[in-house]
Design a protein around this motif. Structure first.
Motif, mmCIF file in Angstrom:
data_model
loop_
_atom_site.group_PDB
_atom_site.id
_atom_site.type_symbol
_atom_site.label_atom_id
_atom_site.label_comp_id
_atom_site.label_asym_id
_atom_site.label_seq_id
_atom_site.Cartn_x
_atom_site.Cartn_y
_atom_site.Cartn_z
ATOM 1 N N LEU A 1 -49.458 8.838 -3.670
ATOM 2 C CA LEU A 1 -48.366 7.865 -3.703
ATOM 3 C C LEU A 1 -47.588 7.865 -2.382
ATOM 4 C CD1 LEU A 1 -47.052 8.491 -7.332
ATOM 5 C CD2 LEU A 1 -48.323 6.501 -6.524
ATOM 6 N N ALA A 2 -47.488 9.034 -1.740
ATOM 7 C CA ALA A 2 -46.751 9.128 -0.474
ATOM 8 C C ALA A 2 -47.418 8.334 0.636
ATOM 9 C CB ALA A 2 -46.618 10.583 -0.060
ATOM 10 N N LEU A 3 -48.723 8.100 0.520
ATOM 11 C CA LEU A 3 -49.458 7.344 1.533
ATOM 12 C C LEU A 3 -49.760 5.918 1.089
ATOM 13 C CD1 LEU A 3 -51.921 10.122 2.720
ATOM 14 C CD2 LEU A 3 -50.010 9.186 4.001
ATOM 15 N N ASP A 4 -49.232 5.528 -0.071
ATOM 16 C CA ASP A 4 -49.395 4.153 -0.555
ATOM 17 C C ASP A 4 -48.511 3.241 0.287
ATOM 18 O OD1 ASP A 4 -49.966 1.925 -2.203
ATOM 19 O OD2 ASP A 4 -50.086 3.208 -3.972
ATOM 20 N N GLU A 5 -48.520 1.945 0.002
ATOM 21 C CA GLU A 5 -47.661 1.030 0.761
ATOM 22 C C GLU A 5 -46.212 1.476 0.628
ATOM 23 O OE1 GLU A 5 -46.974 -2.937 -1.283
ATOM 24 O OE2 GLU A 5 -48.965 -2.402 -2.045
ATOM 25 N N ILE A 6 -45.382 1.140 1.591
ATOM 26 C CA ILE A 6 -44.077 1.766 1.747
ATOM 27 C C ILE A 6 -43.166 1.575 0.540
ATOM 28 C CG2 ILE A 6 -43.163 -0.226 3.012
ATOM 29 C CD1 ILE A 6 -42.242 3.535 3.381
ATOM 30 N N GLU A 7 -43.197 0.414 -0.117
ATOM 31 C CA GLU A 7 -42.322 0.199 -1.265
ATOM 32 C C GLU A 7 -42.670 1.139 -2.413
ATOM 33 O OE1 GLU A 7 -39.591 -1.534 -1.268
ATOM 34 O OE2 GLU A 7 -40.018 -2.004 0.822
ATOM 35 N N ILE A 8 -43.917 1.558 -2.477
ATOM 36 C CA ILE A 8 -44.336 2.534 -3.483
ATOM 37 C C ILE A 8 -44.049 3.943 -2.993
ATOM 38 C CG2 ILE A 8 -46.351 3.486 -4.701
ATOM 39 C CD1 ILE A 8 -47.547 0.630 -4.559
ATOM 40 N N ALA A 9 -44.291 4.196 -1.735
ATOM 41 C CA ALA A 9 -44.170 5.548 -1.191
ATOM 42 C C ALA A 9 -42.721 5.995 -1.007
ATOM 43 C CB ALA A 9 -44.900 5.616 0.148
ATOM 44 N N ALA B 1 -49.481 7.669 8.548
ATOM 45 C CA ALA B 1 -48.896 6.510 7.877
ATOM 46 C C ALA B 1 -48.157 5.593 8.855
ATOM 47 C CB ALA B 1 -47.965 6.968 6.760
ATOM 48 N N SER B 2 -47.583 4.532 8.308
ATOM 49 C CA SER B 2 -46.941 3.496 9.118
ATOM 50 C C SER B 2 -45.585 3.948 9.645
ATOM 51 C CB SER B 2 -46.745 2.231 8.276
ATOM 52 O OG SER B 2 -45.710 2.449 7.318
ATOM 53 N N LEU B 3 -45.012 3.125 10.513
ATOM 54 C CA LEU B 3 -43.690 3.407 11.062
ATOM 55 C C LEU B 3 -42.645 3.495 9.954
ATOM 56 C CD1 LEU B 3 -41.961 3.720 13.646
ATOM 57 C CD2 LEU B 3 -41.646 1.237 13.613
ATOM 58 N N GLU B 4 -42.743 2.633 8.941
ATOM 59 C CA GLU B 4 -41.791 2.662 7.828
ATOM 60 C C GLU B 4 -41.885 3.968 7.057
ATOM 61 O OE1 GLU B 4 -43.770 0.160 8.540
ATOM 62 O OE2 GLU B 4 -42.371 -1.461 9.064
ATOM 63 N N HIS B 5 -43.097 4.490 6.881
ATOM 64 C CA HIS B 5 -43.271 5.791 6.229
ATOM 65 C C HIS B 5 -42.606 6.896 7.058
ATOM 66 C CE1 HIS B 5 -46.378 3.531 4.101
ATOM 67 N NE2 HIS B 5 -46.502 4.525 3.244
#
Length: 380
Positions: free
Chosen positions: A95-103, A125-129
């Motif tokens: 879940l931590a590496l899922d899309e940011i709204e989920i993570a 992960a992405s910048l948002e993560h």
């Protein structure tokens, strides 16, 4: 099969599902039933938290059902597991590496995530993560150092405003150093509880008037002396001393410009805007030494970029020190006037491709230029 004992919980905010209902759902192969089963098992564990680790079998069931779940269900699951101490680590990491709204709920709150998990998110992960990790309460010094190492402005900003982060004295010093080029860090740093008087005096050299007043109000700072030092450093760029003028007359202008850049860098006033000003003042050598010092490039590499058949390498060098791509075409015209129409006009205008991070631009420059001897290469 669960290898741990479930104990009655004191919570009364909702009844746990009956085992018979879960068994019925388990025999139903539909997607909706699988998702209801997943949330039902979570509710059961939440109502009767396990006293130990979940069995590998139950953890695998969680993971399998979560991977099959729709986005909205995974989002609800993330919110439900964000504070759960019993949550399966493998599921939490997925879940931590899922899309940011989920993570995001997991990254910001889950007690299951360890330093290794957070470091993996920073890398993969992405910048948002990464921003969510930097905002996480009480992150360790190890994670904070990794954020500072990556030097992404938005992530550094999130870390700087995280008052619970365990940032070392060296970490704060590096954040202050980053604030030379990232203006957004300056305000939060002047108010940061870990900022020392020595570091505040360093920042005083490159912050604006309002922040200087803030620093002076918090620390004992000799505003008059520091202000004079800043003025002398900036003034030295365009008004060389009499001795320096004599040196210039002796044909040692290049060495004079190098010394001016050293002085400017020591005073904390070496910034991209001053390189642009040097070109406008027709001081090509000052531009060369300034770009070299600001970007950490060899002088020979910068000169190779200035004499290349294409302006690509020069663009990457300029982007690496924060010169905006919208400014570069005008800067290139002025540089060609000073440098026998070089760099040449071969190749496409790479600055039209889109924005480029400073780190990526620096790497691209070094790939193109290669070693200090300046063999020109093709970017990969």
């Amino acid at each position: 099969m669960v290898l741990v004992q479930l104990v009655p919980a004191t919570r009364t905010d909702g009844a746990a599902p009956r085992p018979s209902d879960l068994l019925t759902l388990a025999h139903n192969p539909s997607t909706e039933a699988r998702q209801r089963l997943l949330l039902g098992v979570v509710a059961l564990c939440d109502a009767c938290p396990p006293t130990g680790e979940l069995s590998p079998v139950l953890s695998e069931i969680f993971l399998t059902l979560a991977r099959q779940a729709e986005r909205d269900v995974r989002k609800v699951l993330s919110e439900k597991l964000a504070h759960a101490e019993w949550a399966p680590p493998a599921l939490v990491n997925v879940l931590a590496l899922d899309e940011i709204e989920i993570a995001r709920p997991i990254l910001e709150s889950s007690p299951i995530l360890q330093d290794e998990d957070l470091l993996r998110v920073l890398i993969e992960a992405s910048l948002e993560h990464q921003i969510a990790v930097a905002r996480r309460p009480r992150i360790s010094g190890r994670v904070a150092d990794a954020v500072i190492d990556q030097a992404e402005p938005a992530v550094l900003m999130a870390l700087t405003t995280n008052r619970t982060a365990e940032i070392s004295v060296e970490g704060v010093r590096r954040l202050v150093e980053h604030s030379r080029r990232i203006a957004a860090l300056r305000g939060p740093l002047t108010r940061h509880p870990l900022l020392t008087e020595a570091l505040a005096e360093q920042m005083y050299r490159w912050v604006g008037t309002a922040l200087r007043q803030s620093i002076a109000a918090r620390f004992t700072v000799d505003q008059e002396a520091l202000g004079a030092a800043v003025h002398a450093a900036v003034d030295g760029i365009l008004r060389p001393t009499e001795a320096e003028e004599d040196t210039e007359g002796q044909g040692d202008r290049d060495e004079m410009e190098r010394r001016l850049i050293d002085k400017l860098q020591s005073a904390g006033q070496l910034r991209a805007g001053l390189l642009i000003r040097a070109v406008r003042e027709k001081r090509l050598s000052l531009f060369v030494h300034g770009l070299s010092a600001l970007g950490g490039f060899a002088v020979g590499q910068v000169r190779t970029a200035l004499t290349a058949p294409t302006p690509e390498a020069l663009y990457y060098a300029c982007a690496a020190v924060g010169i905006d791509r919208a400014v570069f075409p005008t800067l290139l015209v002025e540089l060609r006037k000073l440098n026998d129409s070089l760099p040449g006009d071969q190749g496409e205008p790479v600055w039209l491709r889109g924005a480029l991070s400073q780190g990526s631009a620096a790497r691209a420059f070094k790939v193109l230029i290669g070693g200090e001897q300046g063999e020109h290469k093709a970017a990969v």
